[in-house]
Design an enzyme around this catalytic site. Structure first.
Site, PDB file in Angstrom:
ATOM      1  N   CYS A 203      10.371  -8.310  13.712  1.00 37.12           N
ATOM      2  CA  CYS A 203      10.418  -6.911  14.107  1.00 37.12           C
ATOM      3  C   CYS A 203       9.362  -6.598  15.172  1.00 37.12           C
ATOM      4  O   CYS A 203       9.550  -6.940  16.336  1.00 37.12           O
ATOM      5  CB  CYS A 203      10.304  -6.018  12.867  1.00 37.12           C
ATOM      6  SG  CYS A 203      10.964  -4.384  13.164  1.00 37.12           S
TER       7      CYS A 203
ATOM      8  N   LYS B 101      -7.825  -2.746 -29.715  1.00 38.35           N
ATOM      9  CA  LYS B 101      -8.022  -1.282 -29.713  1.00 38.35           C
ATOM     10  C   LYS B 101      -7.399  -0.561 -28.501  1.00 38.35           C
ATOM     11  O   LYS B 101      -6.750   0.474 -28.679  1.00 38.35           O
ATOM     12  CB  LYS B 101      -9.526  -0.983 -29.819  1.00 38.35           C
ATOM     13  CG  LYS B 101      -9.856   0.460 -30.194  1.00 38.35           C
ATOM     14  CD  LYS B 101      -9.518   0.806 -31.647  1.00 38.35           C
ATOM     15  CE  LYS B 101     -10.684   0.532 -32.558  1.00 38.35           C
ATOM     16  NZ  LYS B 101     -10.319   0.611 -33.977  1.00 38.35           N
TER      17      LYS B 101
ATOM     18  N   GLU C  73       0.644  12.903 -13.894  1.00 41.28           N
ATOM     19  CA  GLU C  73       1.825  12.789 -13.033  1.00 41.28           C
ATOM     20  C   GLU C  73       3.071  12.261 -13.720  1.00 41.28           C
ATOM     21  O   GLU C  73       4.178  12.648 -13.395  1.00 41.28           O
ATOM     22  CB  GLU C  73       1.519  11.786 -11.923  1.00 41.28           C
ATOM     23  CG  GLU C  73       0.532  12.268 -10.921  1.00 41.28           C
ATOM     24  CD  GLU C  73       0.492  11.310  -9.754  1.00 41.28           C
ATOM     25  OE1 GLU C  73       0.407  10.096 -10.012  1.00 41.28           O
ATOM     26  OE2 GLU C  73       0.555  11.775  -8.617  1.00 41.28           O
TER      27      GLU C  73
ATOM     28  N   GLN D 120       9.093  -7.719  19.211  1.00 46.83           N
ATOM     29  CA  GLN D 120       8.833  -6.796  20.326  1.00 46.83           C
ATOM     30  C   GLN D 120       7.617  -7.255  21.123  1.00 46.83           C
ATOM     31  O   GLN D 120       7.598  -7.205  22.359  1.00 46.83           O
ATOM     32  CB  GLN D 120       8.615  -5.374  19.779  1.00 46.83           C
ATOM     33  CG  GLN D 120       9.853  -4.813  19.072  1.00 46.83           C
ATOM     34  CD  GLN D 120       9.597  -3.477  18.386  1.00 46.83           C
ATOM     35  OE1 GLN D 120       8.475  -2.979  18.360  1.00 46.83           O
ATOM     36  NE2 GLN D 120      10.650  -2.908  17.812  1.00 46.83           N
TER      37      GLN D 120
ATOM     38  N   HIS E 263      14.293  -7.750   9.361  1.00 45.48           N
ATOM     39  CA  HIS E 263      13.343  -8.306   8.379  1.00 45.48           C
ATOM     40  C   HIS E 263      14.052  -9.281   7.441  1.00 45.48           C
ATOM     41  O   HIS E 263      14.504  -8.882   6.363  1.00 45.48           O
ATOM     42  CB  HIS E 263      12.721  -7.181   7.554  1.00 45.48           C
ATOM     43  CG  HIS E 263      11.780  -6.319   8.319  1.00 45.48           C
ATOM     44  ND1 HIS E 263      10.429  -6.574   8.398  1.00 45.48           N
ATOM     45  CD2 HIS E 263      11.995  -5.220   9.072  1.00 45.48           C
ATOM     46  CE1 HIS E 263       9.846  -5.652   9.145  1.00 45.48           C
ATOM     47  NE2 HIS E 263      10.773  -4.813   9.574  1.00 45.48           N
TER      48      HIS E 263
ATOM     49  N   ASP F 226      -1.346   9.486 -17.620  1.00 43.69           N
ATOM     50  CA  ASP F 226      -1.462  10.145 -16.314  1.00 43.69           C
ATOM     51  C   ASP F 226      -0.733  11.483 -16.377  1.00 43.69           C
ATOM     52  O   ASP F 226       0.358  11.569 -16.960  1.00 43.69           O
ATOM     53  CB  ASP F 226      -0.748   9.341 -15.212  1.00 43.69           C
ATOM     54  CG  ASP F 226      -1.370   7.983 -14.961  1.00 43.69           C
ATOM     55  OD1 ASP F 226      -2.477   7.755 -15.455  1.00 43.69           O
ATOM     56  OD2 ASP F 226      -0.720   7.160 -14.277  1.00 43.69           O
TER      57      ASP F 226
ATOM     58  N   GLU G 249      12.854 -11.398   5.559  1.00 46.92           N
ATOM     59  CA  GLU G 249      12.102 -11.641   4.313  1.00 46.92           C
ATOM     60  C   GLU G 249      12.646 -10.851   3.132  1.00 46.92           C
ATOM     61  O   GLU G 249      12.495 -11.266   1.988  1.00 46.92           O
ATOM     62  CB  GLU G 249      10.602 -11.359   4.522  1.00 46.92           C
ATOM     63  CG  GLU G 249      10.190  -9.903   4.714  1.00 46.92           C
ATOM     64  CD  GLU G 249      10.230  -9.435   6.162  1.00 46.92           C
ATOM     65  OE1 GLU G 249      11.018  -9.980   6.944  1.00 46.92           O
ATOM     66  OE2 GLU G 249       9.483  -8.493   6.498  1.00 46.92           O
TER      67      GLU G 249
ATOM     68  N   GLY H 258       5.024  -4.385  12.070  1.00 44.96           N
ATOM     69  CA  GLY H 258       3.816  -3.566  12.159  1.00 44.96           C
ATOM     70  C   GLY H 258       4.076  -2.302  12.954  1.00 44.96           C
ATOM     71  O   GLY H 258       5.144  -2.132  13.542  1.00 44.96           O
TER      72      GLY H 258
HETATM   73  N1  GLN Z   1       6.736  -0.373  15.163  1.00 42.05           N
HETATM   74  C1  GLN Z   1       7.949  -1.011  15.522  1.00 42.05           C
HETATM   75  C2  GLN Z   1       9.126  -0.052  15.544  1.00 42.05           C
HETATM   76  O1  GLN Z   1       9.062   0.987  14.949  1.00 42.05           O
HETATM   77  C3  GLN Z   1       8.248  -2.190  14.620  1.00 42.05           C
HETATM   78  C4  GLN Z   1       8.486  -1.801  13.198  1.00 42.05           C
HETATM   79  C5  GLN Z   1       8.428  -2.985  12.274  1.00 42.05           C
HETATM   80  O2  GLN Z   1       7.875  -4.011  12.593  1.00 42.05           O
HETATM   81  N2  GLN Z   1       8.991  -2.838  11.104  1.00 42.05           N
HETATM   82  O3  GLN Z   1      10.138  -0.333  16.133  1.00 42.05           O
END
Ligand code: GLN
Length: 538
Positions: free
Chosen positions: A380, A188, A148, A384, A513, A146, A515, A353
């Site tokens: 997260c 190869k 880059e 909300q 988070h 590549d 995870e 999200g």
């Molecule tokens: N969009 C939401 C915020 O910015 C949640 C972000 C997320 O889930 N990581 O607070």
């Protein structure tokens, strides 16, 4: 002095360089050495924080708040070492550092060039913040050939010259395909890839050959001969049934032994593979399983929720269960589809999200789990949305929304600075999206007698964050009166960190988070508890 191991890839991408580096890190650590793993990414983004998961999979977040490549997640999960900001660099970051310096006149009128200025900056990064490590493993992203990645390859070539060949080892990972028509294994592509690498100055010391079947000795001899690598250092890696088998398989093929032989270092301890054998057995042979529905925007992309998928699997390992991930695309999810789509799941998870698209389907799913007592974990964005759902349907604030959605309504979720000025709504800035979030480890205090406190068995926790918006604390009392408890708060009591429902089997939302901190050898308590609740459901 630290020894440096550089891992490059050839022939095709996605060969498992990250997993190979992470497995090697585990093996060396298990032999008693101190190891560090780093990733050098050739793309021009300063960090992957602003990249869509469709482009680059999940953005992994470190304790110290760096938004990094998802390979750092593999590294952490396999080695148990928490990665740092200094463990991931991109071409974008290197260039922006060099250009900033140039604008300040720091190059004293010299012409600023790829060699030596860019390559010097890369070399500085490779050595930066190394503290008594015996080995530093550096994975170079991309594939040899590549355009880059050229400055990186050039930098590691020079690096080896600077610190001495005996202190650096080059590992090249290639594909050795099997051709069905001729029933043959082909060497190869590997020969060509090594030729390419040599043309830019690097002779690999170890070649790892990824193959779907075992590579016969004759073929390995051929690779050894054409690529000028000792036959003992032509190491095969045959596809494993689960990634947790990788450290076992690399040890069987003597990768760690050959690395130590190369540096002429004696192992300090025997490798312990028992934990990996134990979890491989659970993953491959456990009959019992549980279905978890994940509702998100990027569910069709394998790597978009990498750490989350892993953490759920770890929760399964803890409970001796296989976890089937039922991925449900939120974009076209209509509230009327919910019952049908969720009928076979024993737990519902809404991951992190961004943006309004797909939120109504997620909110309908949260409503369903709240009303039907189905274990729910909101992460997260998931937390909300659980707040918005509760506000709309239980507190009767029909216009409850998040200011992220840019729609009219009452922003129960908004930017921190939207309420702090006299309680008035003011606009947050979204001009510069890179690194403007609450990122990395933050503390939360957990409420006495809450479910989350029982799960963590601790009054205070530290988890990784990555978000811009916050739940408005001013609504706390109203929520709590109606059965939703704010069971985790920031130390100053201003930011809700965990919510849970009083009269529900298992309903938790977290602003962070979890995870990112779950590891196969140390499953995260929230995921272990969530999977246990799902197991007991129905
Ligand atoms: N969009 C939401 C915020 O910015 C949640 C972000 C997320 O889930 N990581 O607070």
């Amino acid at each position: 002095m630290a020894r440096y191991i550089f891992v490059t890839g050839g022939v095709v991408s996605s060969l498992g360089k990250g997993l190979s580096s992470a497995s090697l890190a585990y093996l060396l650590q298990s032999r008693g050495f101190k190891v560090r793993i780093r990733k050098l990414d050739p793309y021009l983004n300063v960090d992957p924080g602003t990249m869509s998961p469709f482009q680059h999979g999940e953005v992994f977040v470190t304790d110290d708040g760096a938004e990094t490549d998802l390979d750092l997640g593999h590294y952490e999960r396999f080695s148990g070492i928490s990665a740092k900001k200094t463990d991931n660099i991109t071409t974008g970051k290197i260039y922006s550092d060099v250009l900033k310096k140039e604008r300040k006149g720091k190059y004293l009128g010299k012409t600023v060039q790829v060699i030596p200025h860019i390559t010097n900056r890369i070399k500085e990064f490779i050595k930066k913040d190394v503290n008594k490590e015996d080995f530093v493993i550096c994975e170079i992203g991309g594939t040899v050939g590549d355009i880059e990645s050229l400055p990186f390859i050039e930098a590691i070539r020079q690096f080896s010259n600077d610190v001495g060949k005996k202190n650096t080892l080059f590992i090249h990972l290639t594909l050795v395909p099997y051709m069905k028509a001729s029933d043959e294994i082909k060497t190869k592509p590997t020969q060509h890839s090594v030729k390419e690498l040599r043309s830019i100055g690097i002779q690999p010391d170890i070649i790892i050959c990824r193959s779907e079947r075992s590579i016969p000795l004759d073929q390995r001899k051929k690779i050894s001969l054409f690529c000028n690598v000792d036959i003992k250092n032509v190491i095969q890696t045959v596809d494993v049934k689960t990634i947790y088998e990788a450290p076992i398989s690399f040890n069987n093929e003597k990768l760690d032994t050959q690395v130590l032989n190369y540096f002429n270092i004696k192992s300090k301890k025997n490798v312990n593979l028992n934990p990996w054998k134990k979890i491989t057995k659970i993953i491959l042979h456990t009959k019992k399983s549980v279905n978890i529905g994940i509702i998100g925007k990027y569910v069709n992309l394998k790597d978009a929720y990498k750490s989350l998928d892993e953490a759920l699997t770890h929760g399964g390992i803890y409970n001796n269960l296989k976890v089937n991930l039922i991925r449900i695309e939120s974009d076209n999810l209509r509230p009327s589809d919910i019952k049908n789509k969720l009928q076979d799941v024993s737990g519902i998870l809404i991951p992190g999200g961004f943006g309004k698209r797909g939120t109504e389907g997620k909110i309908a799913a949260i409503s369903y789990s709240r009303k039907h007592n189905i274990p729910f974990l909101g992460i997260c964005f998931g937390m909300q949305l659980a707040i918005i759902e509760f506000a709309r349907n239980k507190l009767n604030i029909k216009k409850a929304t998040s200011s992220e959605f840019k729609s009219k309504g009452i922003p129960i979720v908004g930017l921190i600075n939207e309420w702090n000025k006299n309680g008035k709504l003011i606009k947050g800035t979204d001009k510069d999206l890179g690194g403007t979030m609450r990122l990395g480890l933050y503390e939360s205090k957990l409420k006495e007698d809450s479910l989350v406190r029982k799960i963590y068995n601790s009054k205070s926790i530290k988890e990784r964050h990555r978000h811009r918006y916050e739940v408005n604390i001013n609504y706390k009392e109203k929520f709590e009166k109606n059965g939703m408890i704010f069971s985790g708060l920031s130390p100053d009591n201003k930011l809700p960190e965990v919510i849970e429902l009083k009269n529900h089997k298992w309903f938790i939302g977290v602003q962070f988070h979890p995870e990112f901190k779950s590891r196969p050898l140390a499953p995260h308590p929230l995921f272990s508890s969530f999977i246990k609740a799902a197991k007991n459901h129905k």
